[in-house]
Design a protein around this motif. Structure first.
Motif, PDB file in Angstrom:
ATOM      1  N   SER A 173     -22.682  39.768 -80.554  1.00 56.46           N
ATOM      2  CA  SER A 173     -22.677  40.251 -81.938  1.00 56.46           C
ATOM      3  C   SER A 173     -24.114  40.577 -82.316  1.00 56.46           C
ATOM      4  N   VAL A 174     -24.384  41.868 -82.484  1.00 60.57           N
ATOM      5  CA  VAL A 174     -25.764  42.339 -82.640  1.00 60.57           C
ATOM      6  C   VAL A 174     -25.969  42.876 -84.057  1.00 60.57           C
ATOM      7  N   TYR A 175     -26.809  42.192 -84.823  1.00 69.91           N
ATOM      8  CA  TYR A 175     -27.133  42.645 -86.173  1.00 69.91           C
ATOM      9  C   TYR A 175     -28.534  43.223 -86.256  1.00 69.91           C
ATOM     10  N   ASP A 176     -29.214  43.204 -85.116  1.00 65.07           N
ATOM     11  CA  ASP A 176     -30.552  43.781 -85.031  1.00 65.07           C
ATOM     12  C   ASP A 176     -30.715  44.336 -83.618  1.00 65.07           C
ATOM     13  N   LYS A 177     -30.743  45.651 -83.471  1.00 61.80           N
ATOM     14  CA  LYS A 177     -30.817  46.290 -82.157  1.00 61.80           C
ATOM     15  C   LYS A 177     -32.053  45.872 -81.374  1.00 61.80           C
ATOM     16  N   ASN A 178     -33.082  45.456 -82.095  1.00 61.09           N
ATOM     17  CA  ASN A 178     -34.314  45.048 -81.413  1.00 61.09           C
ATOM     18  C   ASN A 178     -34.132  43.752 -80.621  1.00 61.09           C
ATOM     19  N   LEU A 179     -32.982  43.076 -80.845  1.00 65.40           N
ATOM     20  CA  LEU A 179     -32.731  41.809 -80.146  1.00 65.40           C
ATOM     21  C   LEU A 179     -32.004  42.010 -78.811  1.00 65.40           C
ATOM     22  N   LEU A 180     -31.606  43.226 -78.494  1.00 62.96           N
ATOM     23  CA  LEU A 180     -30.868  43.472 -77.260  1.00 62.96           C
ATOM     24  C   LEU A 180     -31.665  43.048 -76.020  1.00 62.96           C
ATOM     25  N   GLU A 181     -32.938  43.309 -76.026  1.00 60.26           N
ATOM     26  CA  GLU A 181     -33.760  42.945 -74.870  1.00 60.26           C
ATOM     27  C   GLU A 181     -33.832  41.422 -74.715  1.00 60.26           C
ATOM     28  N   GLU A 182     -33.931  40.723 -75.824  1.00 62.74           N
ATOM     29  CA  GLU A 182     -33.958  39.260 -75.770  1.00 62.74           C
ATOM     30  C   GLU A 182     -32.623  38.714 -75.263  1.00 62.74           C
ATOM     31  N   MET A 183     -31.535  39.332 -75.695  1.00 67.19           N
ATOM     32  CA  MET A 183     -30.218  38.923 -75.216  1.00 67.19           C
ATOM     33  C   MET A 183     -30.087  39.148 -73.707  1.00 67.19           C
ATOM     34  N   LYS A 184     -30.583  40.271 -73.261  1.00 67.18           N
ATOM     35  CA  LYS A 184     -30.547  40.593 -71.835  1.00 67.18           C
ATOM     36  C   LYS A 184     -31.330  39.563 -71.034  1.00 67.18           C
ATOM     37  N   ILE A 185     -32.508  39.221 -71.501  1.00 64.60           N
ATOM     38  CA  ILE A 185     -33.348  38.237 -70.794  1.00 64.60           C
ATOM     39  C   ILE A 185     -32.639  36.885 -70.734  1.00 64.60           C
ATOM     40  N   TRP A 186     -32.053  36.466 -71.860  1.00 64.82           N
ATOM     41  CA  TRP A 186     -31.354  35.175 -71.888  1.00 64.82           C
ATOM     42  C   TRP A 186     -30.175  35.170 -70.919  1.00 64.82           C
ATOM     43  N   LEU A 187     -29.401  36.248 -70.904  1.00 62.11           N
ATOM     44  CA  LEU A 187     -28.229  36.336 -70.045  1.00 62.11           C
ATOM     45  C   LEU A 187     -28.619  36.218 -68.572  1.00 62.11           C
ATOM     46  N   ILE A 188     -29.670  36.922 -68.187  1.00 64.56           N
ATOM     47  CA  ILE A 188     -30.098  36.921 -66.789  1.00 64.56           C
ATOM     48  C   ILE A 188     -30.719  35.583 -66.404  1.00 64.56           C
ATOM     49  N   GLU A 189     -31.579  35.061 -67.234  1.00 68.84           N
ATOM     50  CA  GLU A 189     -32.278  33.816 -66.887  1.00 68.84           C
ATOM     51  C   GLU A 189     -31.349  32.610 -66.866  1.00 68.84           C
ATOM     52  N   ASN A 190     -30.357  32.583 -67.738  1.00 66.40           N
ATOM     53  CA  ASN A 190     -29.524  31.395 -67.876  1.00 66.40           C
ATOM     54  C   ASN A 190     -28.183  31.467 -67.154  1.00 66.40           C
ATOM     55  N   LEU A 191     -27.634  32.681 -67.025  1.00 62.74           N
ATOM     56  CA  LEU A 191     -26.284  32.776 -66.475  1.00 62.74           C
ATOM     57  C   LEU A 191     -26.179  33.582 -65.185  1.00 62.74           C
ATOM     58  N   PHE A 192     -26.790  34.735 -65.122  1.00 60.58           N
ATOM     59  CA  PHE A 192     -26.604  35.630 -63.978  1.00 60.58           C
ATOM     60  C   PHE A 192     -27.946  36.123 -63.420  1.00 60.58           C
ATOM     61  N   PRO A 193     -28.654  35.279 -62.684  1.00 59.44           N
ATOM     62  CA  PRO A 193     -29.955  35.702 -62.129  1.00 59.44           C
ATOM     63  C   PRO A 193     -29.863  36.925 -61.222  1.00 59.44           C
ATOM     64  N   GLU A 194     -28.713  37.097 -60.559  1.00 66.07           N
ATOM     65  CA  GLU A 194     -28.568  38.220 -59.633  1.00 66.07           C
ATOM     66  C   GLU A 194     -28.420  39.566 -60.345  1.00 66.07           C
ATOM     67  N   LEU A 195     -28.283  39.538 -61.660  1.00 65.53           N
ATOM     68  CA  LEU A 195     -28.201  40.804 -62.406  1.00 65.53           C
ATOM     69  C   LEU A 195     -29.574  41.342 -62.795  1.00 65.53           C
ATOM     70  N   GLU A 196     -30.622  40.651 -62.433  1.00 65.24           N
ATOM     71  CA  GLU A 196     -31.972  41.135 -62.751  1.00 65.24           C
ATOM     72  C   GLU A 196     -32.189  42.505 -62.122  1.00 65.24           C
ATOM     73  N   ASN A 197     -32.737  43.395 -62.906  1.00 66.95           N
ATOM     74  CA  ASN A 197     -32.973  44.797 -62.509  1.00 66.95           C
ATOM     75  C   ASN A 197     -31.672  45.601 -62.388  1.00 66.95           C
ATOM     76  N   HIS A 198     -30.560  45.026 -62.834  1.00 62.72           N
ATOM     77  CA  HIS A 198     -29.286  45.735 -62.769  1.00 62.72           C
ATOM     78  C   HIS A 198     -28.596  45.812 -64.129  1.00 62.72           C
ATOM     79  N   PHE A 199     -28.643  44.732 -64.898  1.00 69.08           N
ATOM     80  CA  PHE A 199     -27.928  44.704 -66.165  1.00 69.08           C
ATOM     81  C   PHE A 199     -28.642  45.552 -67.217  1.00 69.08           C
ATOM     82  N   GLU A 200     -27.864  46.295 -67.993  1.00 68.18           N
ATOM     83  CA  GLU A 200     -28.416  47.056 -69.111  1.00 68.18           C
ATOM     84  C   GLU A 200     -27.344  47.250 -70.179  1.00 68.18           C
ATOM     85  N   PHE A 201     -27.781  47.266 -71.413  1.00 64.40           N
ATOM     86  CA  PHE A 201     -26.860  47.509 -72.519  1.00 64.40           C
ATOM     87  C   PHE A 201     -26.553  49.003 -72.583  1.00 64.40           C
TER      88      PHE A 201
END
Length: 236
Positions: A173-201
């Protein structure tokens, strides 16, 4: 002194009556023993038949459960003799599941519960569906109002408790588009490390991680300012 004939007859009658009473008592005793013996036989026969019926019922129940589990394993392409690589989904810094892993072998701090509305609800308790909404799978606040909400689903069979049929979903749930990068970093670091350099919104973003006997599918969709990441494990 002579005894009168009437008195003699009376005495004889009393003697006969007493004798008959003794005979009758003996017959009643014998009949009682016989009845008890007969009842005992009937109880024994009934118990034996009941035990055989119970054993047959148990045997049929075991056969049915075995058939259900085997059929589902075939449908899921699960090979119990294969070794599966740990899934890319992490929890507490390490993979959360491996296909075929025992329920008792997962991280003891992971909380989960029965899911009554999942894929195999019709086969409960032979197959048990679970879900976990563990806090560490979600990011409840980022910025003022944005958040990530994650739920993971998995199934096991009742007897061996092997884990299979793993999937998950994360709502952004995104109420500030500037937070997408932070969400991406959290997702990769905490849940899916193998998505680094692959995941994008990116709407309808798809990705897969494939190994010898399994494929992890990722699909990202967008609805207005909300995003949904669906995750599913396919066995070859």
């Amino acid at each position: 002194m002579k005894v009168s004939s009437s008195k003699t007859r009376t005495t004889l009658i009393l003697a006969v009556v007493l004798h008959l009473r003794k005979v009758l008592n003996i017959l009643l005793i014998l009949l009682g023993i016989g009845s008890l013996f007969l009842i005992g036989i009937l109880i024994f026969i009934g118990t034996s038949m009941g035990k055989r019926a119970d054993n047959k019922f148990v045997e049929n129940g075991i056969e049915r459960r075995t058939y259900i589990v085997d059929s589902i394993y075939r449908a899921e392409n699960l090979d119990i003799n294969s070794s599966y690589k740990p899934l890319s989904l992490h929890f507490n810094g390490k993979p959360i599941f491996s296909i075929g892993q025992k329920l008792s072998e997962i991280d003891s701090t992971l909380t989960y519960r029965i899911d009554p509305n999942a894929d195999y609800q019709a086969y409960f308790p032979t197959i048990k569906d679970y879900l976990t909404a563990e806090d560490k799978l979600s990011l409840y606040k980022i910025g003022k109002h944005s958040y990530i909400n994650g739920i993971v689903y998995f199934s096991t069979d009742q007897q061996s408790e092997r884990i299979f049929n793993v999937s998950g979903t994360w709502g952004f749930s995104v109420y500030d588009k500037n937070l997408l990068e932070e969400m991406k970093i959290w997702l990769i670091e905490n849940l899916f490390p193998e998505l680094e350099n692959h995941f994008e919104f990116k709407e309808n973003w798809n990705y897969k991680i494939e190994t010898q006997n399994q494929i992890e599918h990722f699909n990202l969709t967008k609805n207005n300012e909300s995003w949904t990441l669906n995750y599913e494990v396919e066995l070859k």
